[in-house]
Design a protein around this motif. Structure first.
Motif, PDB file in Angstrom:
ATOM      1  N   ARG A 174       0.830  -1.208   0.000  1.00 19.18           N
ATOM      2  CA  ARG A 174       0.000   0.000   0.000  1.00 19.18           C
ATOM      3  C   ARG A 174       0.864   1.257   0.000  1.00 19.18           C
ATOM      4  NH1 ARG A 174      -5.407  -0.032   3.438  1.00 19.18           N
ATOM      5  NH2 ARG A 174      -5.697   1.631   1.920  1.00 19.18           N
ATOM      6  N   TYR A 308     -10.847  -6.101 -11.384  1.00 18.04           N
ATOM      7  CA  TYR A 308     -10.646  -5.101 -10.333  1.00 18.04           C
ATOM      8  C   TYR A 308     -10.176  -3.766 -10.909  1.00 18.04           C
ATOM      9  CZ  TYR A 308     -11.072  -8.609  -6.600  1.00 18.04           C
ATOM     10  OH  TYR A 308     -11.526  -9.573  -5.730  1.00 18.04           O
ATOM     11  N   ALA A 312     -12.321  -0.503 -10.140  1.00 12.23           N
ATOM     12  CA  ALA A 312     -11.697   0.636  -9.459  1.00 12.23           C
ATOM     13  C   ALA A 312     -11.549   1.833 -10.381  1.00 12.23           C
ATOM     14  CB  ALA A 312     -10.327   0.233  -8.923  1.00 12.23           C
ATOM     15  N   ASN A 347      -8.507   7.220  -7.959  1.00  7.98           N
ATOM     16  CA  ASN A 347      -9.518   6.165  -7.910  1.00  7.98           C
ATOM     17  C   ASN A 347      -8.958   4.892  -7.269  1.00  7.98           C
ATOM     18  OD1 ASN A 347     -11.158   7.943  -9.282  1.00  7.98           O
ATOM     19  ND2 ASN A 347     -10.911   6.941 -11.273  1.00  7.98           N
ATOM     20  N   ARG A 350      -8.579   5.196  -3.462  1.00  3.56           N
ATOM     21  CA  ARG A 350      -9.897   5.175  -2.817  1.00  3.56           C
ATOM     22  C   ARG A 350     -10.419   3.738  -2.750  1.00  3.56           C
ATOM     23  NH1 ARG A 350     -12.655   7.815  -6.379  1.00  3.56           N
ATOM     24  NH2 ARG A 350     -12.094   9.878  -5.568  1.00  3.56           N
ATOM     25  N   PHE A 351     -10.289   2.995  -3.856  1.00  2.00           N
ATOM     26  CA  PHE A 351     -10.742   1.608  -3.911  1.00  2.00           C
ATOM     27  C   PHE A 351      -9.957   0.752  -2.918  1.00  2.00           C
ATOM     28  CE2 PHE A 351     -11.068  -2.667  -5.778  1.00  2.00           C
ATOM     29  CZ  PHE A 351     -12.417  -2.731  -6.080  1.00  2.00           C
ATOM     30  N   ASP A 353      -8.847   1.551  -0.116  1.00  7.13           N
ATOM     31  CA  ASP A 353      -9.338   1.802   1.241  1.00  7.13           C
ATOM     32  C   ASP A 353     -10.660   1.094   1.518  1.00  7.13           C
ATOM     33  OD1 ASP A 353      -7.235   3.394   2.066  1.00  7.13           O
ATOM     34  OD2 ASP A 353      -8.169   5.257   1.389  1.00  7.13           O
ATOM     35  N   GLN A 354     -11.417   0.794   0.465  1.00  8.63           N
ATOM     36  CA  GLN A 354     -12.789   0.316   0.644  1.00  8.63           C
ATOM     37  C   GLN A 354     -12.956  -1.184   0.427  1.00  8.63           C
ATOM     38  OE1 GLN A 354     -14.821   2.786  -2.211  1.00  8.63           O
ATOM     39  NE2 GLN A 354     -14.797   4.613  -0.900  1.00  8.63           N
ATOM     40  N   ALA A 355     -12.180  -1.770  -0.482  1.00 12.57           N
ATOM     41  CA  ALA A 355     -12.384  -3.171  -0.869  1.00 12.57           C
ATOM     42  C   ALA A 355     -11.519  -4.113  -0.030  1.00 12.57           C
ATOM     43  CB  ALA A 355     -12.064  -3.345  -2.352  1.00 12.57           C
ATOM     44  N   ASP A 356     -11.990  -5.356   0.138  1.00 14.69           N
ATOM     45  CA  ASP A 356     -11.183  -6.372   0.811  1.00 14.69           C
ATOM     46  C   ASP A 356     -10.241  -6.995  -0.212  1.00 14.69           C
ATOM     47  OD1 ASP A 356      -9.994  -8.343   2.249  1.00 14.69           O
ATOM     48  OD2 ASP A 356     -11.780  -9.575   2.490  1.00 14.69           O
TER      49      ASP A 356
END
Length: 373
Positions: A174, A308, A312, A347, A350-351, A353-356
Motif C-alpha cells: 500500500r 478489479y 476501481a 480512484n 480510494r478503492f 481503502d474500501q475493498a477487501d
C-alpha cells in the motif's frame, strides 16, 4: 495440529510462493506446527518451519514430480500429519490451493489432439483428476472465479468443495504516507528524469506475462514519446530472447532487465504505469499490488484480477481477442494523458481503502484448519 505443505519449488519472488508463505505463517501464528516438502528451496527458512528438500531427480519434469510424490507419501507414512496442503496438483491432498489454471481445458482447447497421447499429458491429467474428481474429498481454495466453471465442466466437482478466497495483497504494497518521497528517491537512484515516463512489468515467466507484447508496444510509440519512455522488467527468467527482440526493434537502450527482488513496492511508487499484457493469468496479483500503490494499470482481460482494474477505474483493460494494435494505441493514449493517470491514481487509492483485497491468508487458514481454526 501438525500441518504439511507441499510445493515443487520455493523462491521468494513467485506469487504462488509468497501466498504459500503468508498462509503457512498465519497457520503457525494460530499455534500449529509447519512442515514443508519441496524439491527446491531458495531463500531463508522462517523460524519454526521444518523444511524438507526431497532428494529426487529425473530427466523429465513429470517423472520427477512422480518420484517426489512417492517420496513425500513414504515420509508421511512414517510421520503422519493432520492436514496435507498442496500448492501444486497431486494425489492425496486434504486441501489444494488453486493457483494454476485448468490443465485439461488447456489440453483440449490449446493443444494438438496428439498431445493427449504423450506421457506428459497423462501425468498432469492424472494429477489434476486426483484433486478435482468427485471421488475424492480435497477442499479447493479458489483465487479466481474464471477457472471454477472449467473445473466443474471437466470433472463434475461438487461445488461445496470449492472455497472462493478474496485477494491477499500484502499491506507493505500500500502507498505509504511518504509515497512522494519514495518515488523521488527511486527515480533519482535509477536516473529517471522528471520528464521521462517509466513503465514497469513485474513477474516471473516472461513469455506467459506477454513481455514481447510490451516491448512491441514500446517500440510502436510515436518517436518523441518513445525517446522519453523507459520499460523496467523485474522478474526471474531468461531475458535473452527479449533482449534480442528489443535490439531488433531499436529500443534496447529503453528496456532494463532486473532480477526478482524484495523492494517491488518502490518500483510501483516510482513508475508511471504498470503494463501486464499476459497471454493467460489465473489471477495477476501484481495488478492489485499496483492498484493499492496508486499506479495505473494496462492489462489484458484474460487475467483473473483484471476486473478489479475496471471496478476501481484505475487503468485500461485490453479486450479479447487481443491485437497488438489495440495495445499499442491504449499505451500511447495512457502515456499522453497525465491528468487521466492522476485520476486513475486517486480512484485506485480510494478503492484500496474500501475493498477487501488483503485477507486471503486468513481465509485460507480458516479452511485449512477447519474447526481447529
Amino acid at each position: 495440529m501438525q500441518l504439511a505443505f507441499v510445493l515443487y519449488k520455493y523462491f521468494p519472488f513467485g506469487g504462488l510462493q509468497r501466498d504459500f508463505m503468508r498462509i503457512a505463517q498465519v497457520c503457525q501464528a494460530r499455534g500449529h506446527a509447519i512442515r514443508v516438502y519441496t524439491m527446491i528451496w531458495e531463500g531463508e527458512v522462517p523460524p519454526g518451519f521444518e523444511v524438507i528438500v526431497a532428494p529426487v531427480k529425473a530427466l523429465s519434469n513429470h517423472k520427477r514430480n512422480e518420484r517426489f510424490t512417492a517420496w513425500v507419501q513414504a515420509d508421511l507414512a512414517k510421520r503422519p500429519v493432520d492436514r496435507l496442503v498442496g500448492f501444486n496438483k497431486m494425489p492425496g491432498l486434504d486441501v489444494y490451493y488453486a493457483a494454476d489454471p485448468c490443465f485439461e481445458d488447456k489440453a483440449q482447447t490449446l493443444r494438438n489432439p496428439l498431445y493427449r497421447h504423450f506421457s506428459r499429458y497423462r501425468h498432469f491429467a492424472e494429477y489434476e483428476r486426483a484433486v478435482f474428481s468427485p471421488a475424492v474429498g480435497t477442499d479447493i481454495l479458489m483465487i479466481s472465479d474464471v477457472q471454477l466453471p472449467l473445473f466443474t465442466k471437466h470433472y463434475r466437482t461438487p461445488l461445496d468443495r470449492f472455497h472462493m478466497l478474496p485477494p491477499g495483497i500484502s499491506p507493505d504494497r500500500r502507498a505509504p504516507a511518504n509515497a512522494a518521497e519514495v518515488r523521488a528517491a527511486f527515480r533519482q537512484e535509477f536516473k529517471v528524469a522528471d520528464d521521462e515516463l517509466l513503465l514497469v512489468q513485474i513477474g516471473s515467466g516472461f513469455i506467459t506475462k506477454g513481455l514481447d507484447r510490451s516491448i512491441r508496444a514500446l517500440a510502436a510509440l510515436p518517436a518523441d514519446m518513445r525517446s522519453r519512455t523507459r520499460l523496467m522488467v523485474v522478474g526471474q527468467d531468461d531475458a535473452g530472447s527479449f533482449q534480442r527482440l528489443a535490439r531488433s526493434l531499436g529500443v534496447a537502450e529503453r528496456v532494463q532487465f532486473l532480477k526478482g527482488r524484495s523492494d517491488v513496492p518502490r518500483f510501483l511508487l516510482g513508475a508511471d504505469l504498470l503494463i501486464h499484457p499476459a497471454y493467460n493469468e489465473n489471477t495477476g496479483t501484481v495488478l492489485l499490488e499496483a492498484l493499492v500503490a496508486g499506479l495505473p494499470v494496462l492489462v489484458t482481460d484474460v487475467c483473473g484480477y483484471a476486473h478489479y482494474i475496471e471496478e476501481a477505474d484505475c487503468g485500461l483493460v485490453v479486450p479479447s481477442p487481443f491485437t497488438q494494435t489495440t495495445l499499442n494505441k491504449m499505451l500511447a493514449d495512457m502515456l499522453n494523458n497525465p491528468q487521466l493517470r492522476q485520476d486513475w491514481k486517486t480512484n485506485a487509492l480510494r478503492f484500496a481503502d474500501q475493498a477487501d483485497l488483503y485477507s486471503l491468508p486468513e481465509r485460507a487458514a480458516d479452511v485449512i484448519l477447519g474447526a481447529a481454526a
